[in-house]
Design a protein around this motif. Sequence first.
Motif, PDB file in Angstrom:
ATOM      1  N   PRO A 144       0.840  -1.201   0.000  1.00 24.47           N
ATOM      2  CA  PRO A 144       0.000   0.000   0.000  1.00 24.47           C
ATOM      3  C   PRO A 144       0.871   1.245   0.000  1.00 24.47           C
ATOM      4  O   PRO A 144       1.728   1.398   0.848  1.00 24.47           O
ATOM      5  CB  PRO A 144      -0.775  -0.086   1.304  1.00 24.47           C
ATOM      6  CG  PRO A 144      -0.702  -1.496   1.694  1.00 24.47           C
ATOM      7  CD  PRO A 144       0.557  -2.046   1.151  1.00 24.47           C
ATOM      8  N   ALA A 154      -3.374   7.869  -2.073  1.00 29.09           N
ATOM      9  CA  ALA A 154      -3.546   7.206  -3.366  1.00 29.09           C
ATOM     10  C   ALA A 154      -4.718   6.248  -3.320  1.00 29.09           C
ATOM     11  O   ALA A 154      -4.566   5.084  -3.047  1.00 29.09           O
ATOM     12  CB  ALA A 154      -2.274   6.463  -3.738  1.00 29.09           C
ATOM     13  N   GLY A 155      -5.906   6.762  -3.500  1.00 32.99           N
ATOM     14  CA  GLY A 155      -7.052   5.865  -3.660  1.00 32.99           C
ATOM     15  C   GLY A 155      -7.936   5.762  -2.444  1.00 32.99           C
ATOM     16  O   GLY A 155      -9.099   6.114  -2.505  1.00 32.99           O
ATOM     17  N   ALA A 156      -7.395   5.285  -1.325  1.00 32.57           N
ATOM     18  CA  ALA A 156      -8.266   5.077  -0.173  1.00 32.57           C
ATOM     19  C   ALA A 156      -8.663   6.426   0.415  1.00 32.57           C
ATOM     20  O   ALA A 156      -7.858   7.343   0.450  1.00 32.57           O
ATOM     21  CB  ALA A 156      -7.558   4.248   0.877  1.00 32.57           C
ATOM     22  N   PRO A 157      -9.898   6.555   0.874  1.00 37.42           N
ATOM     23  CA  PRO A 157     -10.316   7.825   1.465  1.00 37.42           C
ATOM     24  C   PRO A 157      -9.586   8.050   2.773  1.00 37.42           C
ATOM     25  O   PRO A 157      -9.214   7.096   3.449  1.00 37.42           O
ATOM     26  CB  PRO A 157     -11.812   7.621   1.707  1.00 37.42           C
ATOM     27  CG  PRO A 157     -11.954   6.156   1.848  1.00 37.42           C
ATOM     28  CD  PRO A 157     -10.930   5.534   0.967  1.00 37.42           C
ATOM     29  N   TYR A 208      -1.934   7.232   7.192  1.00 38.43           N
ATOM     30  CA  TYR A 208      -3.331   7.129   7.584  1.00 38.43           C
ATOM     31  C   TYR A 208      -3.891   5.787   7.130  1.00 38.43           C
ATOM     32  O   TYR A 208      -3.572   5.292   6.051  1.00 38.43           O
ATOM     33  CB  TYR A 208      -4.170   8.242   6.935  1.00 38.43           C
ATOM     34  CG  TYR A 208      -4.298   9.453   7.807  1.00 38.43           C
ATOM     35  CD1 TYR A 208      -3.439  10.531   7.644  1.00 38.43           C
ATOM     36  CD2 TYR A 208      -5.271   9.520   8.801  1.00 38.43           C
ATOM     37  CE1 TYR A 208      -3.543  11.639   8.451  1.00 38.43           C
ATOM     38  CE2 TYR A 208      -5.377  10.624   9.610  1.00 38.43           C
ATOM     39  CZ  TYR A 208      -4.514  11.682   9.431  1.00 38.43           C
ATOM     40  OH  TYR A 208      -4.624  12.775  10.233  1.00 38.43           O
ATOM     41  N   ALA A 209      -4.709   5.194   7.981  1.00 38.05           N
ATOM     42  CA  ALA A 209      -5.491   4.022   7.584  1.00 38.05           C
ATOM     43  C   ALA A 209      -6.946   4.452   7.680  1.00 38.05           C
ATOM     44  O   ALA A 209      -7.628   4.182   8.657  1.00 38.05           O
ATOM     45  CB  ALA A 209      -5.213   2.845   8.509  1.00 38.05           C
ATOM     46  N   VAL A 210      -7.421   5.149   6.671  1.00 33.71           N
ATOM     47  CA  VAL A 210      -8.728   5.803   6.636  1.00 33.71           C
ATOM     48  C   VAL A 210      -8.835   6.827   7.759  1.00 33.71           C
ATOM     49  O   VAL A 210      -8.532   7.987   7.595  1.00 33.71           O
ATOM     50  CB  VAL A 210      -9.885   4.800   6.654  1.00 33.71           C
ATOM     51  CG1 VAL A 210     -11.214   5.510   6.467  1.00 33.71           C
ATOM     52  CG2 VAL A 210      -9.715   3.787   5.547  1.00 33.71           C
ATOM     53  N   ASP A 211      -9.217   6.394   8.964  1.00 35.48           N
ATOM     54  CA  ASP A 211      -9.390   7.413  10.007  1.00 35.48           C
ATOM     55  C   ASP A 211      -8.428   7.260  11.166  1.00 35.48           C
ATOM     56  O   ASP A 211      -8.571   7.928  12.176  1.00 35.48           O
ATOM     57  CB  ASP A 211     -10.831   7.397  10.525  1.00 35.48           C
ATOM     58  CG  ASP A 211     -11.198   6.050  11.113  1.00 35.48           C
ATOM     59  OD1 ASP A 211     -12.251   5.950  11.759  1.00 35.48           O
ATOM     60  OD2 ASP A 211     -10.429   5.089  10.917  1.00 35.48           O
ATOM     61  N   GLU A 212      -7.455   6.370  11.035  1.00 33.86           N
ATOM     62  CA  GLU A 212      -6.482   6.191  12.112  1.00 33.86           C
ATOM     63  C   GLU A 212      -5.126   6.640  11.634  1.00 33.86           C
ATOM     64  O   GLU A 212      -4.718   6.323  10.513  1.00 33.86           O
ATOM     65  CB  GLU A 212      -6.359   4.722  12.486  1.00 33.86           C
ATOM     66  CG  GLU A 212      -7.529   4.183  13.240  1.00 33.86           C
ATOM     67  CD  GLU A 212      -7.314   2.748  13.638  1.00 33.86           C
ATOM     68  OE1 GLU A 212      -8.193   1.939  13.353  1.00 33.86           O
ATOM     69  OE2 GLU A 212      -6.259   2.451  14.224  1.00 33.86           O
ATOM     70  N   THR A 262      -1.268   6.216  11.406  1.00 30.38           N
ATOM     71  CA  THR A 262      -0.346   5.093  11.563  1.00 30.38           C
ATOM     72  C   THR A 262       1.046   5.639  11.803  1.00 30.38           C
ATOM     73  O   THR A 262       1.469   6.598  11.158  1.00 30.38           O
ATOM     74  CB  THR A 262      -0.328   4.196  10.314  1.00 30.38           C
ATOM     75  OG1 THR A 262       0.166   4.952   9.216  1.00 30.38           O
ATOM     76  CG2 THR A 262      -1.703   3.681   9.994  1.00 30.38           C
ATOM     77  N   MET A 271      -2.502   3.565  15.180  1.00 35.20           N
ATOM     78  CA  MET A 271      -1.891   2.292  14.822  1.00 35.20           C
ATOM     79  C   MET A 271      -0.381   2.442  14.867  1.00 35.20           C
ATOM     80  O   MET A 271       0.177   3.297  14.208  1.00 35.20           O
ATOM     81  CB  MET A 271      -2.295   1.940  13.382  1.00 35.20           C
ATOM     82  CG  MET A 271      -3.076   0.683  13.220  1.00 35.20           C
ATOM     83  SD  MET A 271      -3.103   0.163  11.512  1.00 35.20           S
ATOM     84  CE  MET A 271      -4.789   0.416  11.092  1.00 35.20           C
ATOM     85  N   PRO A 305     -10.241   0.542  -3.183  1.00 33.89           N
ATOM     86  CA  PRO A 305      -8.956   1.116  -3.587  1.00 33.89           C
ATOM     87  C   PRO A 305      -7.827   0.551  -2.731  1.00 33.89           C
ATOM     88  O   PRO A 305      -8.051  -0.125  -1.741  1.00 33.89           O
ATOM     89  CB  PRO A 305      -9.151   2.614  -3.322  1.00 33.89           C
ATOM     90  CG  PRO A 305     -10.208   2.675  -2.291  1.00 33.89           C
ATOM     91  CD  PRO A 305     -11.121   1.521  -2.546  1.00 33.89           C
ATOM     92  N   VAL A 306      -6.590   0.858  -3.143  1.00 33.21           N
ATOM     93  CA  VAL A 306      -5.437   0.387  -2.401  1.00 33.21           C
ATOM     94  C   VAL A 306      -5.421   1.068  -1.044  1.00 33.21           C
ATOM     95  O   VAL A 306      -5.625   2.271  -0.936  1.00 33.21           O
ATOM     96  CB  VAL A 306      -4.159   0.718  -3.189  1.00 33.21           C
ATOM     97  CG1 VAL A 306      -2.942   0.318  -2.389  1.00 33.21           C
ATOM     98  CG2 VAL A 306      -4.181   0.009  -4.525  1.00 33.21           C
ATOM     99  N   GLU A 349      -5.579   0.381   3.611  1.00 30.94           N
ATOM    100  CA  GLU A 349      -5.885  -0.513   4.722  1.00 30.94           C
ATOM    101  C   GLU A 349      -6.902   0.164   5.610  1.00 30.94           C
ATOM    102  O   GLU A 349      -6.983   1.383   5.680  1.00 30.94           O
ATOM    103  CB  GLU A 349      -4.620  -0.834   5.505  1.00 30.94           C
ATOM    104  CG  GLU A 349      -3.921   0.406   6.026  1.00 30.94           C
ATOM    105  CD  GLU A 349      -2.616   0.098   6.708  1.00 30.94           C
ATOM    106  OE1 GLU A 349      -2.183  -1.054   6.693  1.00 30.94           O
ATOM    107  OE2 GLU A 349      -2.043   1.032   7.277  1.00 30.94           O
TER     108      GLU A 349
END
Lengths: 372, 182, 373
Positions: B4, B9-12, B36-40, B42, B96, C302-303, C305
Amino acid sequence: MTWADMGWLILAIVIFIGFITIVVLGLTYGERKIIARFQQRLGPTRTGPFGLLQPVADALKLLAKEDFIPGSVDRLSFWIAPIVVFVPAFIAWVTIPFTRDIVISNMEFGIFYILAVSGLSTAGLLMAGWGSFNKYAMLGAVRSAAQLISYELPLVVGVLGVVMISGSLDLKVIVAEQDGLWFAFMQPIALVLFLIAGLAEVARAPFDIPVAESEVVGGPFVEYSGMHWSMFSLAEYANTFAVAVLATILFLGGWRGPGPDSGWGQDVMMAFWFLLKTSLVLLAIFWVRATVPRLRIDQLMSLAWVVLLPLAFVNMILTAFYLYYDWPDWTMVAISFAVLAAIGIAYQRRRVSRLATIETAKVRVRQGKVVA
Amino acid sequence: MSAPPPKGAGAPVKADPKMEALLKEAYASFGATFGYAVDEVTVLVPRERIVEAARLAKGDDRLKCDYLRCLAVVEYPDKFQASYMLWSTSLGHKFMLKADAPKSDAAIPSVTSVWRGADWHEREGSELFGVTFTGHPNLKHLLLFDAFDGKFPMRKDFPYEEVQDWTPEVELRWLKEKEDAR
Amino acid sequence: MPVEHDLRTVDMLLNMGPQHPSTHGVFRMVLRIDGERVTDVEPHIGYLHRGSEKLCERENYRQIVTLFDRLDYLSNFNNELGFVMAAEKLMGIEAPERAQFIRVILCELNRISSHMMFYGAYGADVGVFGTSFMYGFRERETIQQLFESVTGARMMHSYFRVGGVFQDTPDGFEAAAGKLLSQLKRSVEECDRLLTKNEIFLERTRGVGAISAADAVDYGMSGPCLRACGVAQDVRLIEPYLTYNRFDWDIPLGKKGDCWDRYWVRLEEVRQSIAIIEQALKLMPKGPIQAPVAKFGFVKPPVGEAYFRAENPRGEFGVYLVSDGKTSPYRVKIRGPSFVNLMALRQMTVGHYIADAVVILGSLDIVLGEVDR
């Protein structure tokens, strides 16, 4: 004793044993139906009308089952254990009267004989546990030996109260002595003791932890199957029936009840009253099994030694005073019930105070937020 | 299959600037990489300092992350990554922690001394991936049976399509080999 | 007579093997006992390991939902929810409102049926021969019939999808659910009367298997086991998902963290679930039940986690989803609440009697499907 007498005796014994076996099988059916009703289901319904042939099906199944003996058992102990448990359960019936005239062999020391003989089965359970070469069996056997020995004492001392009042160990005399007032009223403490200790002697719920090792695995019986196991099972039900019958004879007036004074009508009525009272006691026993969780072994033992045994001695001393000072009957009734009431009130207060120590809390969430 | 890429790049991404600033301040001396892992948020720290980072997360008054939600091991083409999902029961925030280990030297220090709840997660990660958690008190097989020595099922190169013969004889043979080796 | 202080005694190893008489699945406990007291417990798990996480890497997102059904096989909807919402989180989409309400209702009903199963099995553990089992299963039966009318299956539903649910509820669902709720309210009272204040039940469970709040948090315990210690951690409260922040309910908390508290918290949660479902039935709107997610049914996040957690009947169910943009995930890590709760078994059991070991294990309410995956 002539040969004819011997022949009649043997016939009586065979009929009696057959009768007890049929009653015991009927008990298994009755228990399943009654417990099923407590659990909102029906119990056996398919084998025969109303499932009445279920015990027959069970018996046939057990007889036909492969009776395998694990390789590492101690053969002698393993083989003899069911016999040692089964035989005392049945020979105790020799002296129990069902009506004034129906008994195989009435003895002057009837109740003494019964209590002595039923203590023999403890050895059988130990043999089963040891011979099975299985840790679970050993644990169950040791626990059950401890339980049975502990509860012998309140049982015997409780019955002693009845014996003191009636002045005889003979079961027929005990019933005859209840013509004024049942011993259930004269010795209510002894009745409570007898029922509780009797249940523990038979290792029935809520005292069935020896046979519920790891819940269901079966304690000393775990390695038995087929015919061997059925002997244990029959012995258990025969003992339960014996406890109920003895409770009727010792406390509930046996076969006494309103009815014709002579002739065969009297016999029928006596048998009817006897069976009715026994059935009520059995119903209570099944009811307790269906609804109450089981006690742990240490709680069970402390109940016997800390609660029941002192109570039994209190009862015995009370009875002794009553007999020696020749108090009227109602004093015995009043004092016994007062003692029971006092215990009941003390227990209730302890229970309420213990329930008050239960602390729980609730967090109120309204629309996703915590509110006070 | 690529690893990843960094955030964006891609994930919100639901950015949490307050937490990000707090963590950047707390882990300033670790040379950490943030993402970031969406809302956390890292925080990737070097694996030698993971225990220190964990102690900081648990003990620091601004973080107070006393609850280890999950401990996951992921295999990427070039490395293993252990992710520690943390939560604070008192302050109600989360983030995280991550630590990487190269494939040639798959070892990460164990954090069981910080959170006892890491125990079985690490055992499972080590037996399924082959990552050794050094300092773990009891790194025996947890889910797999003992004869599964030396094979790591969750790795991407595990021969998944091959029909494996796992009969009791296999296990007995393994036990005998162990006995002979002793 | 002098007492022999150096009487050589040996601790006995008692194996409560993978085939347990008292349900709970294939779980093995090796107890080291000294007489009647337990001195050590070693749990052995893995008898039900099916490689779910590895399977997830080869199946597409719709197929994986069936896999998640079978993890904690007593709370199927809650597992499915964990996965589909993790995927939705990674994709940044939200299911339409009606779908969310349907999900809430079904998950809460599943919570009730799971707790009823716990009630039944726990009564059997404590020794009530079968009666509690029948009470619990009568409720489960009616709930499962409702499930069958909605999804077509009593247990393994495969009903949730990434972006919504598979199909709408049948006509008359609200009425049937309302009738079911009134019956459940009566049954919970009956179940309560049988066991909760029973003297022997109290004797068997009060003070048994207590764990402190600090220890529980350190182990990562969650769900009723943690709330019985007095820690108010409920994922529906601390990280609300679906529409939980529109309902009014209470979170029951215990105080001592012993077996009775864990039992009581679960029984109370049934009552609270009933309240939540009533509110959800009232608020549920009409509308679409599936978000426009993917053409031709292939979901491709999407890519990136994401870690999502939901409140299962057993605790916090976490799904860590790593995606590389393909139709199958790159890695799925499943955090089963029973897996974590089981770590505390040793601390809870040491020092108690053998009979207590069964009672404590029953109060943890583990399901081996999610312990082993």
